[in-house]
Motif scaffolding. Structure first.
Motif, mmCIF file in Angstrom:
data_model
loop_
_atom_site.group_PDB
_atom_site.id
_atom_site.type_symbol
_atom_site.label_atom_id
_atom_site.label_comp_id
_atom_site.label_asym_id
_atom_site.label_seq_id
_atom_site.Cartn_x
_atom_site.Cartn_y
_atom_site.Cartn_z
ATOM 1 N N ASP A 31 69.999 -26.863 -50.465
ATOM 2 C CA ASP A 31 70.750 -27.592 -51.535
ATOM 3 C C ASP A 31 71.276 -29.064 -50.785
ATOM 4 N N ALA A 82 70.275 -31.728 -55.641
ATOM 5 C CA ALA A 82 68.713 -31.650 -55.634
ATOM 6 C C ALA A 82 68.469 -30.486 -54.564
ATOM 7 N N VAL A 83 67.200 -29.887 -54.646
ATOM 8 C CA VAL A 83 66.907 -28.963 -54.183
ATOM 9 C C VAL A 83 65.791 -29.284 -53.275
ATOM 10 N N ARG A 85 62.681 -27.360 -51.150
ATOM 11 C CA ARG A 85 61.873 -26.237 -50.745
ATOM 12 C C ARG A 85 60.809 -26.454 -49.507
ATOM 13 N N PHE A 103 63.205 -31.501 -55.376
ATOM 14 C CA PHE A 103 63.309 -31.453 -56.979
ATOM 15 C C PHE A 103 64.780 -31.753 -57.399
ATOM 16 N N GLN A 104 64.637 -32.474 -58.508
ATOM 17 C CA GLN A 104 65.851 -32.594 -59.313
ATOM 18 C C GLN A 104 65.787 -32.022 -60.772
ATOM 19 N N TYR A 105 66.757 -32.188 -61.451
ATOM 20 C CA TYR A 105 66.471 -31.669 -62.812
ATOM 21 C C TYR A 105 66.964 -32.875 -63.892
ATOM 22 N N ARG A 110 64.823 -29.129 -66.849
ATOM 23 C CA ARG A 110 63.757 -28.943 -66.413
ATOM 24 C C ARG A 110 63.672 -29.432 -65.031
ATOM 25 N N GLU A 111 63.003 -28.662 -64.093
ATOM 26 C CA GLU A 111 62.724 -29.370 -62.779
ATOM 27 C C GLU A 111 61.670 -30.254 -62.539
ATOM 28 N N GLU A 113 59.764 -32.628 -59.603
ATOM 29 C CA GLU A 113 59.266 -32.813 -58.259
ATOM 30 C C GLU A 113 59.642 -34.320 -57.969
#
Length: 283
Positions: A31, A82-83, A85, A103-105, A110-111, A113
């Motif tokens: 994160d 943001a995430v 992976r 990724f953000q929302y 909704r995710e 990329e």
């Protein structure tokens, strides 16, 4: 800029390090809160984003130093949560390869990329010293004969929060765009560093290749030049002190241009190279 300005913050304890720091949620998942301090107009700078993913991969892979990293910018990133992976693709004795996505929302949760990278990491300190090259460092006047954003009497196109975090002193020969007389050559050259004086390392080189004003400005084009794809090669660990960055564009066609960047350290070594494809907003 006085030499003392480059000896304040240290690697690991600077604004750049704090703003690219990630929190491990679970193996391979991190994160981060993307800082608004690295924005261009309203979007987060692509070099800063690449450094964020580069730091995540340095933690996730068996090797710590980026050798080559290729990024595709899918949608514009915004400041905020943001995430990241990551996944291991392959590991060997001298190189390990991994991929990562940020990724953000959206407003509906909704995710989305934002950026996806594939990278190979190794150990820069284990590389042999043998160098055979025809490359030459760019000829740039001394720092005190170059100009930065703070020297402009008025805001210039693309100026934003990121300029407060960088030491950029542009070669006067590539400043025609700021005076209303672009050269048409598609060149940008500058001394580069972080404003708090932190020395460069492999991760900050990922920022350096994408931090100067777009070469499109010297082609007489104003406005945002979003990156579509960016590949960076890190050649060696940079020596302390300001970097010399040279970026050139030879071909603008179909609304896209390429930018080839070279980054040189104070010992006259080519420490990073990159090529990116960017979209140009014409008309």
């Amino acid at each position: 800029m006085p030499e003392a300005a480059f000896t304040q913050a240290t690697i690991g304890d600077s604004e750049f390090d704090r703003d690219t720091a990630l929190t491990l949620r679970e193996p391979g998942v991190y994160d981060i809160d993307l800082s608004a301090g690295w924005t261009i107009i309203s979007a987060v700078n692509g070099g800063y984003l690449l450094a964020v993913l580069g730091r995540a991969l340095a933690d996730a892979l068996p090797h710590a130093d980026p050798f080559t990293i290729s990024a595709h910018y899918l949608t514009a990133s915004q400041p905020g949560p943001a995430v990241v992976r990551t996944s291991l693709v392959r590991t060997g004795r001298t190189l390990s390869t991994g991929q990562a996505s940020l990724f953000q929302y959206d407003e509906e949760g909704r995710e989305i990329e934002r950026i996806r990278v594939l990278a190979s990491y190794g150990d820069l300190d284990s590389l042999p010293d043998d160098v055979r090259t025809t490359a030459q460092p760019p000829a740039i006047p001394p720092i005190d004969q170059c100009f930065g954003p703070q020297d402009s009497p008025a805001p210039v196109p693309g100026s934003s929060a990121i300029t407060d975090r960088l030491m950029i002193k542009l070669d006067p020969a590539t400043l025609g765009w700021a005076l209303g007389a672009p050269s048409g050559k598609g060149e940008m050259r500058a001394w580069f560093g972080l404003a708090d004086g932190r020395d460069a390392d492999p991760l900050s080189l990922l920022l350096a290749v994408d931090a100067l004003p777009p070469t499109a400005f010297e082609l007489g084009i104003k406005g945002w030049v979003p990156t579509v794809e960016l590949t960076v090669h890190i050649r060696c660990r940079p020596a302390p002190g300001p970097l010399r960055v040279s970026i050139t564009t030879r071909n603008l066609a179909g609304g896209f241009l390429e930018e080839d960047a070279e980054v040189w350290d104070t010992e006259g070594r080519l420490v990073a190279q990159s090529r990116q494809l960017a979209r140009v907003r014409l008309g």
